[in-house]
Scaffold this motif. Structure first.
Motif, PDB file in Angstrom:
ATOM      1  N   ARG A 221      11.413  -6.805  -6.320  1.00  6.52           N
ATOM      2  CA  ARG A 221      11.730  -7.200  -7.688  1.00  6.52           C
ATOM      3  C   ARG A 221      11.987  -5.946  -8.507  1.00  6.52           C
ATOM      4  NH1 ARG A 221       7.086 -11.684  -9.312  1.00  6.52           N
ATOM      5  NH2 ARG A 221       7.571 -13.214  -7.677  1.00  6.52           N
ATOM      6  N   PRO A 222      12.728  -6.074  -9.607  1.00  9.48           N
ATOM      7  CA  PRO A 222      12.929  -4.899 -10.466  1.00  9.48           C
ATOM      8  C   PRO A 222      11.586  -4.335 -10.928  1.00  9.48           C
ATOM      9  CG  PRO A 222      14.416  -6.667 -11.094  1.00  9.48           C
ATOM     10  CD  PRO A 222      13.464  -7.253 -10.091  1.00  9.48           C
ATOM     11  N   ASN A 223      11.471  -3.017 -10.934  1.00  7.45           N
ATOM     12  CA  ASN A 223      10.291  -2.284 -11.415  1.00  7.45           C
ATOM     13  C   ASN A 223       9.082  -2.384 -10.490  1.00  7.45           C
ATOM     14  OD1 ASN A 223      11.716  -1.577 -13.829  1.00  7.45           O
ATOM     15  ND2 ASN A 223      11.192  -3.598 -14.665  1.00  7.45           N
ATOM     16  N   LEU A 224       9.242  -2.968  -9.312  1.00  5.00           N
ATOM     17  CA  LEU A 224       8.157  -2.994  -8.338  1.00  5.00           C
ATOM     18  C   LEU A 224       8.493  -2.053  -7.177  1.00  5.00           C
ATOM     19  CD1 LEU A 224       7.174  -6.785  -8.026  1.00  5.00           C
ATOM     20  CD2 LEU A 224       6.402  -5.084  -9.678  1.00  5.00           C
ATOM     21  N   VAL A 225       7.465  -1.431  -6.614  1.00  8.64           N
ATOM     22  CA  VAL A 225       7.642  -0.515  -5.478  1.00  8.64           C
ATOM     23  C   VAL A 225       6.850  -1.047  -4.288  1.00  8.64           C
ATOM     24  CG1 VAL A 225       7.971   1.453  -7.026  1.00  8.64           C
ATOM     25  CG2 VAL A 225       5.672   0.927  -6.171  1.00  8.64           C
ATOM     26  N   PRO A 226       7.212  -0.653  -3.067  1.00  5.91           N
ATOM     27  CA  PRO A 226       6.446  -1.119  -1.898  1.00  5.91           C
ATOM     28  C   PRO A 226       4.991  -0.630  -1.951  1.00  5.91           C
ATOM     29  CG  PRO A 226       8.570  -0.223  -1.225  1.00  5.91           C
ATOM     30  CD  PRO A 226       8.398   0.133  -2.672  1.00  5.91           C
ATOM     31  N   VAL A 227       4.063  -1.531  -1.687  1.00  9.97           N
ATOM     32  CA  VAL A 227       2.652  -1.153  -1.662  1.00  9.97           C
ATOM     33  C   VAL A 227       2.412  -0.041  -0.647  1.00  9.97           C
ATOM     34  CG1 VAL A 227       0.323  -1.966  -1.094  1.00  9.97           C
ATOM     35  CG2 VAL A 227       1.836  -3.402  -2.472  1.00  9.97           C
ATOM     36  N   LYS A 228       3.110  -0.070   0.491  1.00 12.42           N
ATOM     37  CA  LYS A 228       2.891   0.930   1.539  1.00 12.42           C
ATOM     38  C   LYS A 228       3.232   2.346   1.084  1.00 12.42           C
ATOM     39  CE  LYS A 228       7.406   0.064   3.704  1.00 12.42           C
ATOM     40  NZ  LYS A 228       8.006   1.366   3.368  1.00 12.42           N
ATOM     41  N   ASP A 229       4.035   2.478   0.014  1.00 11.84           N
ATOM     42  CA  ASP A 229       4.423   3.799  -0.484  1.00 11.84           C
ATOM     43  C   ASP A 229       3.645   4.213  -1.721  1.00 11.84           C
ATOM     44  OD1 ASP A 229       6.375   3.912   1.511  1.00 11.84           O
ATOM     45  OD2 ASP A 229       7.894   2.966   0.230  1.00 11.84           O
ATOM     46  N   HIS A 230       2.665   3.409  -2.133  1.00 10.57           N
ATOM     47  CA  HIS A 230       1.995   3.639  -3.411  1.00 10.57           C
ATOM     48  C   HIS A 230       0.513   3.948  -3.204  1.00 10.57           C
ATOM     49  CE1 HIS A 230       0.316   2.741  -7.409  1.00 10.57           C
ATOM     50  NE2 HIS A 230       1.523   2.994  -7.856  1.00 10.57           N
ATOM     51  N   PRO A 231      -0.052   4.913  -3.926  1.00 11.28           N
ATOM     52  CA  PRO A 231      -1.507   5.146  -3.840  1.00 11.28           C
ATOM     53  C   PRO A 231      -2.283   3.909  -4.279  1.00 11.28           C
ATOM     54  CG  PRO A 231      -0.395   6.938  -4.989  1.00 11.28           C
ATOM     55  CD  PRO A 231       0.609   5.836  -4.854  1.00 11.28           C
ATOM     56  N   LEU A 232      -3.346   3.626  -3.567  1.00  9.21           N
ATOM     57  CA  LEU A 232      -4.124   2.407  -3.802  1.00  9.21           C
ATOM     58  C   LEU A 232      -5.575   2.680  -3.434  1.00  9.21           C
ATOM     59  CD1 LEU A 232      -3.746  -0.664  -4.469  1.00  9.21           C
ATOM     60  CD2 LEU A 232      -3.489  -1.047  -2.015  1.00  9.21           C
ATOM     61  N   LEU A 233      -6.487   2.151  -4.243  1.00  8.25           N
ATOM     62  CA  LEU A 233      -7.914   2.249  -3.953  1.00  8.25           C
ATOM     63  C   LEU A 233      -8.380   0.878  -3.474  1.00  8.25           C
ATOM     64  CD1 LEU A 233     -10.365   4.197  -4.129  1.00  8.25           C
ATOM     65  CD2 LEU A 233     -10.828   3.214  -6.386  1.00  8.25           C
ATOM     66  N   ILE A 234      -8.823   0.800  -2.219  1.00  9.57           N
ATOM     67  CA  ILE A 234      -9.175  -0.476  -1.603  1.00  9.57           C
ATOM     68  C   ILE A 234     -10.687  -0.559  -1.429  1.00  9.57           C
ATOM     69  CG2 ILE A 234      -8.985  -1.887   0.479  1.00  9.57           C
ATOM     70  CD1 ILE A 234      -6.233  -0.672   0.941  1.00  9.57           C
ATOM     71  N   LEU A 235     -11.287  -1.629  -1.955  1.00  6.96           N
ATOM     72  CA  LEU A 235     -12.704  -1.884  -1.725  1.00  6.96           C
ATOM     73  C   LEU A 235     -12.871  -2.656  -0.419  1.00  6.96           C
ATOM     74  CD1 LEU A 235     -14.127  -2.865  -5.221  1.00  6.96           C
ATOM     75  CD2 LEU A 235     -13.770  -0.604  -4.234  1.00  6.96           C
ATOM     76  N   VAL A 236     -13.866  -2.276   0.362  1.00  4.17           N
ATOM     77  CA  VAL A 236     -14.151  -2.908   1.655  1.00  4.17           C
ATOM     78  C   VAL A 236     -15.595  -3.375   1.650  1.00  4.17           C
ATOM     79  CG1 VAL A 236     -14.251  -2.574   4.149  1.00  4.17           C
ATOM     80  CG2 VAL A 236     -12.513  -1.366   2.804  1.00  4.17           C
ATOM     81  N   GLY A 237     -15.810  -4.645   2.007  1.00  2.00           N
ATOM     82  CA  GLY A 237     -17.182  -5.137   2.053  1.00  2.00           C
ATOM     83  C   GLY A 237     -17.230  -6.645   2.045  1.00  2.00           C
TER      84      GLY A 237
ATOM     85  N   PHE B 293      -7.612  -2.644  -5.241  1.00  4.98           N
ATOM     86  CA  PHE B 293      -7.544  -3.918  -4.543  1.00  4.98           C
ATOM     87  C   PHE B 293      -8.926  -4.286  -4.018  1.00  4.98           C
ATOM     88  CE2 PHE B 293      -7.110  -6.419  -0.572  1.00  4.98           C
ATOM     89  CZ  PHE B 293      -6.624  -7.575  -1.164  1.00  4.98           C
ATOM     90  N   ASP B 294      -9.375  -5.483  -4.304  1.00  7.89           N
ATOM     91  CA  ASP B 294     -10.660  -6.030  -3.882  1.00  7.89           C
ATOM     92  C   ASP B 294     -10.347  -7.288  -3.061  1.00  7.89           C
ATOM     93  OD1 ASP B 294     -13.153  -7.178  -3.640  1.00  7.89           O
ATOM     94  OD2 ASP B 294     -13.320  -7.771  -5.752  1.00  7.89           O
ATOM     95  N   GLY B 295     -10.501  -7.266  -1.755  1.00 10.86           N
ATOM     96  CA  GLY B 295     -10.842  -6.170  -0.917  1.00 10.86           C
ATOM     97  C   GLY B 295     -10.557  -6.592   0.510  1.00 10.86           C
ATOM     98  N   LEU B 296     -10.820  -5.700   1.423  1.00 10.74           N
ATOM     99  CA  LEU B 296     -10.645  -5.959   2.848  1.00 10.74           C
ATOM    100  C   LEU B 296     -11.985  -6.161   3.529  1.00 10.74           C
ATOM    101  CD1 LEU B 296      -7.826  -3.445   3.834  1.00 10.74           C
ATOM    102  CD2 LEU B 296      -7.624  -5.831   3.097  1.00 10.74           C
ATOM    103  N   ARG B 297     -11.945  -6.810   4.702  1.00  8.94           N
ATOM    104  CA  ARG B 297     -13.155  -7.087   5.480  1.00  8.94           C
ATOM    105  C   ARG B 297     -12.873  -6.842   6.944  1.00  8.94           C
ATOM    106  NH1 ARG B 297     -14.498 -12.993   2.832  1.00  8.94           N
ATOM    107  NH2 ARG B 297     -15.271 -12.233   0.833  1.00  8.94           N
TER     108      ARG B 297
END
Length: 238
Positions: free
Chosen positions: A11-27, A103-107
């Protein structure tokens, strides 16, 4: 806290998540992820529950709300088709370019391993606590999302379900906090999560990893957790 747009198509003004810094919570449930999210106040993506509701359950013709054990069944089926689980949904997405972005979160080990490989700019904050502590937190939070289907004859199953999850003393402590029906409902969640997502897997993968921070939420106060996360980002120059 600002919510950030997420889509599975460009979409306009969106970038691929894979190319963007991200803080992921795991638990797992009850380790304190939601409390930390609120305290940090970072911009955030739709959380795990929202991604499952939007992109996983409709695949099987199901609409929320549904009992937690049914969600476990369907997300387990999804992982059989897509071993990276929710991490695969996340990695295929497009997002507004903001940072810090949470992003909250992965398991579980498989989701974290997939994210490590396919999200090279992602950082990970692992929150962990004993099953007994997670159960006590579930008993106190009264979240309708935690509901499960109970049968009247299930009282006899309580101690069997607790085996390998809680010690006899920990089970007695839980039963002192709430009626057995409530303890059984929440214990089902804790036990099922442990079966589906071994909490030791992410710790094995991320302990001493340069892109990861491990937080013992039983030992640390919320203020200490927040400072640890902010210090982690500062050390990385972010």
């Amino acid at each position: 806290m600002a919510a950030v747009a997420f889509a599975l198509e460009p979409r306009p003004n969106l970038v691929p998540v894979k190319d963007h810094p991200l803080l992921i919570l795991v638990g797992l449930t009850g380790v304190g992820k939601s409390t930390l999210v609120e305290a940090l106040g970072f911009s955030r993506l739709p959380d795990r529950r929202e991604l499952v509701d939007l992109y996983v359950l409709p695949r099987y013709g199901v609409n929320p709300p549904i009992p937690r054990e049914e969600r476990f069944r369907l997300t387990r089926r999804f992982r059989e088709e897509f071993p990276g689980g929710v991490a695969e949904v996340l990695a295929r997405g497009f997002v507004e370019p903001r940072f810090p972005l949470l992003f909250d979160g992965l398991r579980g080990e498989a989701e974290v391993a997939y994210a490590l490989e396919h999200l090279p700019k992602a950082l990970f904050v692992v929150l962990h606590a004993r099953e007994a502590t997670r159960l006590k937190r579930l008993l106190s939070r009264q979240d309708a999302f935690d509901r499960v289907e109970l049968r009247p004859e299930e009282k006899a199953e309580l101690r069997a379900l607790a085996e390998g999850v809680l010690s006899p003393g920990e089970l007695e402590e839980a039963l002192a906090l709430a009626p057995w029906e409530e303890v059984l409902a929440k214990l089902k969640i804790v036990a099922e999560e442990k079966r589906n997502y071994n909490p030791l897997g992410p710790l094995r993968l991320l302990e001493d990893h340069p892109r990861a921070l491990i937080l013992d939420t039983e030992r640390l106060s919320l203020e200490e957790e927040v400072e640890a996360v902010r210090g982690f980002l500062r050390r990385l120059g972010l």
